[in-house]
Write a protein that holds these residues in place. Structure first.
Motif, PDB file in Angstrom:
ATOM      1  N   ALA A 132       0.547  -1.166  -0.120  1.00 47.76           N
ATOM      2  CA  ALA A 132       0.319  -0.479   0.075  1.00 47.76           C
ATOM      3  C   ALA A 132       0.916   1.388   0.456  1.00 47.76           C
ATOM      4  O   ALA A 132       0.357   2.060  -0.592  1.00 47.76           O
ATOM      5  CB  ALA A 132      -1.409  -0.146   0.819  1.00 47.76           C
ATOM      6  N   ASN A 133       1.738   0.721   0.439  1.00 48.90           N
ATOM      7  CA  ASN A 133       2.797   2.256   1.033  1.00 48.90           C
ATOM      8  C   ASN A 133       3.394   2.433  -0.244  1.00 48.90           C
ATOM      9  O   ASN A 133       3.792   3.790  -0.671  1.00 48.90           O
ATOM     10  CB  ASN A 133       3.468   1.987   1.855  1.00 48.90           C
ATOM     11  N   LYS A 134       3.856   1.110  -1.201  1.00 47.87           N
ATOM     12  CA  LYS A 134       4.189   1.745  -2.066  1.00 47.87           C
ATOM     13  C   LYS A 134       4.053   2.119  -3.209  1.00 47.87           C
ATOM     14  O   LYS A 134       4.119   3.218  -4.444  1.00 47.87           O
ATOM     15  CB  LYS A 134       4.876   1.035  -2.786  1.00 47.87           C
ATOM     16  N   VAL A 135       2.693   1.934  -3.383  1.00 47.94           N
ATOM     17  CA  VAL A 135       1.955   2.411  -4.076  1.00 47.94           C
ATOM     18  C   VAL A 135       0.960   3.710  -4.242  1.00 47.94           C
ATOM     19  O   VAL A 135       0.870   4.829  -5.243  1.00 47.94           O
ATOM     20  CB  VAL A 135       0.387   1.455  -4.690  1.00 47.94           C
ATOM     21  N   LEU A 136       0.972   4.561  -3.185  1.00 50.52           N
ATOM     22  CA  LEU A 136       0.372   5.204  -2.841  1.00 50.52           C
ATOM     23  C   LEU A 136       1.743   6.303  -2.645  1.00 50.52           C
ATOM     24  O   LEU A 136       1.414   7.505  -3.338  1.00 50.52           O
ATOM     25  CB  LEU A 136       0.282   5.800  -0.594  1.00 50.52           C
ATOM     26  N   ALA A 137       2.980   6.040  -2.418  1.00 54.70           N
ATOM     27  CA  ALA A 137       3.908   6.536  -2.755  1.00 54.70           C
ATOM     28  C   ALA A 137       4.374   6.826  -4.961  1.00 54.70           C
ATOM     29  O   ALA A 137       4.686   8.154  -5.293  1.00 54.70           O
ATOM     30  CB  ALA A 137       5.233   6.221  -2.622  1.00 54.70           C
ATOM     31  N   LYS A 138       3.980   6.323  -5.660  1.00 52.09           N
ATOM     32  CA  LYS A 138       3.806   6.446  -6.562  1.00 52.09           C
ATOM     33  C   LYS A 138       2.683   6.993  -7.023  1.00 52.09           C
ATOM     34  O   LYS A 138       2.821   7.789  -7.781  1.00 52.09           O
ATOM     35  CB  LYS A 138       3.786   5.133  -7.266  1.00 52.09           C
ATOM     36  N   LEU A 139       1.567   6.882  -6.740  1.00 54.58           N
ATOM     37  CA  LEU A 139       0.010   7.856  -6.728  1.00 54.58           C
ATOM     38  C   LEU A 139       0.532   9.142  -6.164  1.00 54.58           C
ATOM     39  O   LEU A 139       0.495  10.326  -7.105  1.00 54.58           O
ATOM     40  CB  LEU A 139      -0.308   7.660  -6.049  1.00 54.58           C
ATOM     41  N   ASP A 140       1.363   9.372  -5.250  1.00 50.48           N
ATOM     42  CA  ASP A 140       1.318  10.831  -4.547  1.00 50.48           C
ATOM     43  C   ASP A 140       2.403  11.497  -4.965  1.00 50.48           C
ATOM     44  O   ASP A 140       2.124  12.559  -5.868  1.00 50.48           O
ATOM     45  CB  ASP A 140       2.470  10.700  -3.738  1.00 50.48           C
ATOM     46  N   ALA A 141       3.235  10.485  -6.441  1.00 51.26           N
ATOM     47  CA  ALA A 141       4.307  11.711  -7.458  1.00 51.26           C
ATOM     48  C   ALA A 141       3.804  11.705  -8.842  1.00 51.26           C
ATOM     49  O   ALA A 141       3.941  13.211  -8.988  1.00 51.26           O
ATOM     50  CB  ALA A 141       5.326  10.557  -7.692  1.00 51.26           C
ATOM     51  N   HIS A 142       3.125  11.057  -9.405  1.00 53.38           N
ATOM     52  CA  HIS A 142       1.453  11.360  -9.868  1.00 53.38           C
ATOM     53  C   HIS A 142       1.309  12.016 -10.349  1.00 53.38           C
ATOM     54  O   HIS A 142       0.262  12.900 -11.064  1.00 53.38           O
ATOM     55  CB  HIS A 142       1.352   9.723 -10.765  1.00 53.38           C
ATOM     56  N   LEU A 143       1.165  12.549  -9.263  1.00 52.82           N
ATOM     57  CA  LEU A 143      -1.147  13.203  -8.792  1.00 52.82           C
ATOM     58  C   LEU A 143       0.494  14.615  -8.295  1.00 52.82           C
ATOM     59  O   LEU A 143      -1.047  16.094  -8.926  1.00 52.82           O
ATOM     60  CB  LEU A 143      -2.116  13.237  -7.248  1.00 52.82           C
ATOM     61  N   GLU A 144       1.371  15.492  -8.340  1.00 53.28           N
ATOM     62  CA  GLU A 144       1.975  16.506  -8.104  1.00 53.28           C
ATOM     63  C   GLU A 144       0.892  17.259  -9.387  1.00 53.28           C
ATOM     64  O   GLU A 144       1.687  16.925 -10.675  1.00 53.28           O
ATOM     65  CB  GLU A 144       3.424  16.767  -8.266  1.00 53.28           C
ATOM     66  N   GLY A 145       0.626  18.734  -8.879  1.00 57.54           N
ATOM     67  CA  GLY A 145      -0.211  19.303 -10.035  1.00 57.54           C
ATOM     68  C   GLY A 145      -0.791  18.725 -10.885  1.00 57.54           C
ATOM     69  O   GLY A 145      -1.317  19.845 -11.463  1.00 57.54           O
ATOM     70  N   ARG A 146      -1.428  17.514 -10.247  1.00 57.73           N
ATOM     71  CA  ARG A 146      -3.097  17.380 -10.979  1.00 57.73           C
ATOM     72  C   ARG A 146      -4.262  17.304  -9.771  1.00 57.73           C
ATOM     73  O   ARG A 146      -3.343  16.951  -9.241  1.00 57.73           O
ATOM     74  CB  ARG A 146      -2.429  15.607 -11.807  1.00 57.73           C
ATOM     75  N   ALA A 147      -5.133  17.482 -10.183  1.00 55.17           N
ATOM     76  CA  ALA A 147      -6.344  17.152 -10.038  1.00 55.17           C
ATOM     77  C   ALA A 147      -6.450  15.659  -9.957  1.00 55.17           C
ATOM     78  O   ALA A 147      -6.952  14.990  -9.300  1.00 55.17           O
ATOM     79  CB  ALA A 147      -7.416  18.211  -9.987  1.00 55.17           C
TER      80      ALA A 147
END
Length: 206
Positions: A132-147
């Motif tokens: 979960a933490n690995k995928v959340l970190a991946k999502l957090d990076a992708h969502l930088e500047g995105r809604a």
């Protein structure tokens, strides 16, 4: 006889909730039929005629029966709300990537972590939380500047990812370190027609 689509669901299933959530946000008329999972209704007739795998959700649209939550999202978007599944090859491929993520790391991470605390599932909690933490970190990076996950507007990718991510704390997975993920969740929750899944008193929210 009503032609309204039917969603066979369960109030605490994130897979089922993502289908209900999309139908609500997209304004697709539907009836929800809750299946008594605790009583084993999903493992006997007549439900098994709808889905021999004995799982929710199941969509009935006239004579059409669709199982698997992500498959249902694709069907509903294509038939009733195409704005949520663009035909542009690049955008569609990106959406498919997140549907795969929902069926993979999201399922094995925050989903399984919640299954352990809410339903006493015999799974490996340490592995689920680490995933979960690995995928959340991946999502957090992708969502930088995105809604939203793909493009500038909501799509079925957001719906597929939302529920188990939002309910990760029930599985002892904190969202504190993922500000972009939390902002993304708020973007989905601000959509017209948003319908939350019932929160259980488990994990970090116990």
């Amino acid at each position: 006889m009503s032609n309204t689509i039917k969603i066979h669901s369960f109030p605490l299933s994130g897979h089922a909730q993502r289908v209900e959530l999309f139908a609500n946000i997209a304004g697709i008329a539907h009836d929800v039929i809750n299946v008594d999972l605790a009583g084993g209704e999903h493992k006997r007739a007549p439900f098994l005629a709808l889905n021999p795998a004995g799982q929710v959700p199941v969509l009935e649209d006239g004579d059409v029966i669709i199982t698997d939550s992500n498959a249902i999202l694709v069907y509903l978007a294509r038939k009733y709300a195409p704005i949520y599944l663009p035909t542009d090859a690049v955008l569609e491929a990106q959406i498919q990537k997140f549907l795969s993520l929902a069926a993979g790391e999201i399922a094995f991470g925050p989903c399984n972590a919640r299954l352990i605390t809410v339903f006493n599932a015999p799974l490996d909690a340490d592995f689920a939380i680490a995933t979960a933490n690995k995928v959340l970190a991946k999502l957090d990076a992708h969502l930088e500047g995105r809604a939203f996950l793909v493009g500038d507007s909501p799509s079925i990718a957001d719906i597929a990812i939302y529920t188990y991510t939002a309910h990760a704390p029930e599985g002892n997975v904190s969202l504190t370190e993922y500000p972009n993920v939390r902002r993304f969740l708020a973007s989905v929750e601000a959509l017209n027609g948003f319908k939350p899944m019932e929160t259980t008193k488990a994990g970090l929210v116990a």
